[in-house]
Design an enzyme around this catalytic site. Structure first.
Site, mmCIF file in Angstrom:
data_model
loop_
_atom_site.group_PDB
_atom_site.id
_atom_site.type_symbol
_atom_site.label_atom_id
_atom_site.label_comp_id
_atom_site.label_asym_id
_atom_site.label_seq_id
_atom_site.Cartn_x
_atom_site.Cartn_y
_atom_site.Cartn_z
ATOM 1 N N CYS A 71 21.240 -21.401 -45.286
ATOM 2 C CA CYS A 71 21.504 -22.271 -46.445
ATOM 3 C C CYS A 71 20.502 -22.195 -47.592
ATOM 4 O O CYS A 71 20.841 -21.791 -48.708
ATOM 5 C CB CYS A 71 21.596 -23.718 -45.964
ATOM 6 S SG CYS A 71 22.756 -23.988 -44.605
ATOM 7 N N HIS A 127 19.347 -29.053 -50.682
ATOM 8 C CA HIS A 127 18.630 -28.228 -49.702
ATOM 9 C C HIS A 127 17.617 -27.285 -50.329
ATOM 10 O O HIS A 127 17.369 -26.184 -49.813
ATOM 11 C CB HIS A 127 19.616 -27.458 -48.820
ATOM 12 C CG HIS A 127 19.195 -27.436 -47.381
ATOM 13 N ND1 HIS A 127 19.927 -26.825 -46.392
ATOM 14 C CD2 HIS A 127 18.108 -27.943 -46.765
ATOM 15 C CE1 HIS A 127 19.335 -26.967 -45.228
ATOM 16 N NE2 HIS A 127 18.219 -27.646 -45.432
#
Length: 484
Positions: A71, A127
């Site tokens: 990610c 993130h």
């Protein structure tokens, strides 16, 4: 007469600027999370994605678009146009208690789009760090933000747990700009994000160009979906695969709601859309990347070759499959070129691939770095040059080929060596290791790997271990900035 001339000049100046803005395309950038190669209809999956299938076939299906293996590295590449091994984000995901993020000296794509009049909005998963406000979306070029900072939170409660030193940290992770969102408990995040996007679009002045960045939580674990979607897949016996399929279809419908809102607002005809996954699907939790090898968190094609397409009336050629090589870092200069942004960044790794995707011309990209990692002097990573792919010291886990029926398998189904050389033109599924039979090609690729390592930036994860300072209990039960 002088007053009239002045009015005309002012009017021309105003409408010239107004018109320049009006011709700039709106940009919708959708990033799915943990979507496997074989998890979309246009790749032959049993999973229902009618909206995405239609958009993909109307636009340009990108058959060789590469993403990072997990990610945070992919998101950093989207925002910066740089490989993660050039920004210190090559190790993996940023854990909730880790005090770092996308380096603050990097100008994001949103920052640059604002310089030419774009309204910028981020909805979904960030993130890229949050230990201090400067790392968060409102400080990285976005006018508005609605979403969460981390990964793997609950889709309904929007809470995230993390254990550090035998202490369990747990808190709410949902924000509107800087404010904690407390009234969404019970609302499925996929639907919440689509609703927010529809609201922004309905209130937007369409004469102002808009950049809408939508990194969905879906379809990352935990595996959760409204029952009505799960019921669509009663024929799938494997529970993980069944719920994963439901999550994908829910996301497909949500994206349909967003595109419908753009049509209703009269913005769709001037919208350029990018759809991509952030990495390959995790085979241990219901995803499949078949016929590609590997899984999320690996450098095999199944972990790094992403399901992707582009759509928009500004594409001169559409309705076909583009086989040129594209990497996530390329979206940065490509989108800025499309928006008319003039900039100079000598550290950029991305290439402008607009002519490739809009006209069907060959890609300017002939090589790419999948990732590089130096762990106590041991190099692991992968690079590609034309048809050749070199992998050194790959992780042994999930190194096989995983059909949907076996998506819960966690053991490799193939022997793992320390060095692999593949001819992807003739062996895109990575079955035939040519490291021993092609010594000249191997030597060339090893030289290129060593050359790439010359610009390697130390990994920030190793330098920033998790800390209890991040405990949500110190911040009103919410994961919050203010501890680094």
């Amino acid at each position: 007469m002088i007053l009239f001339t002045l009015c005309v000049l002012l009017s021309a100046t105003f409408w010239g600027a107004f018109g320049a803005n009006a011709t700039k395309p709106h940009i919708l950038f959708v990033a799915a999370d943990d979507l496997g190669w074989f998890d979309v209809g246009w790749h032959g999956s049993e999973i229902k994605t009618p909206i995405l299938d239609s958009l993909a076939h109307e636009g340009v299906i990108l058959n060789q678009t590469y993403v990072q293996f997990v990610c945070s590295p992919t998101r950093s590449a989207i925002m910066s146009g740089r490989y993660p091994y050039h920004t210190g984000l090559q190790r993996g995901v940023i854990r909730p208690p880790q005090p770092y993020g996308l380096p603050l000296n990097i100008t994001t794509v949103a920052d640059r789009l604002k310089t030419v009049g774009y309204s910028t909005h981020a909805i979904g998963k960030w993130h890229l760090g949050f230990c201090k406000w400067e790392y968060t979306p409102p400080e990285r070029g976005f006018d508005t933000y609605f979403g969460y900072y981390e990964g793997a939170e609950d889709y309904y409660t929007h809470r995230r747990s993390y254990e550090i030193s035998k202490t369990s940290l747990n808190g709410l992770d949902f924000r509107r700009n800087r404010d904690v969102v407390t009234n969404m408990n019970g609302t499925y995040s996929t639907e919440a994000f689509a609703t927010e996007a529809v609201s922004i679009i309905s209130q937007h002045n369409k004469t102002i160009p808009m950049y809408l960045y939508m990194p969905f939580q879906a379809v990352h674990a935990p595996l959760q979906a409204p029952q009505r979607y799960i019921d669509m897949y009663k024929h799938i016996e494997n529970e993980s695969r069944r719920v994963k399929a439901a999550m994908v279809t829910a996301m497909d419908e949500a994206i349909g709601n967003v595109t419908f809102a753009l049509k209703k607002a009269g913005m769709w005809e001037n919208t350029f859309m990018v759809f991509t996954t952030d990495n390959g699907g995790p085979v241990q939790s219901g995803a499949s990347n078949i016929p590609l090898r590997g899984s999320k968190a690996t450098l095999w094609e199944g972990g790094t070759r992403g399901a992707a397409f582009v759509h928009g009336t500004m594409l001169e050629k559409s309705g076909y499959v583009h086989n040129g090589m594209i990497h996530t870092v390329d979206w940065y200069p490509t989108l800025l070129n499309l928006a008319g942004v003039t900039f100079h960044d000598p550290d950029l790794d991305g290439m402008n691939v607009w002519d490739s995707i809009s006209k069907g011309m060959p890609s300017p990209r002939q090589s790419l770095v999948y990732n590089l990692l130096n762990t106590s002097g041991v190099l692991s990573g992968a690079i590609r040059y034309n048809n050749w792919k070199l992998i050194v010291n790959p992780d042994s886990q999930h190194s096989g080929w995983y059909p949907p029926a076996n998506s819960s398998v966690s053991e490799p189904t193939a022997k793992v060596n320390t060095t692999y050389l593949f001819d992807l033109e003739h062996d895109p599924t990575e079955h035939n290791n040519l490291a021993d039979s092609q010594p000249d090609a191997l030597a060339m690729m090893m030289t290129k790997l060593k050359d790439a390592m010359k610009s390697y930036v130390p990994d920030l994860s190793d330098m920033n271990p998790p800390t209890n300072k991040s405990n949500p209990a110190n911040f009103g039960d919410a994961w919050s900035p203010g501890w680094c």
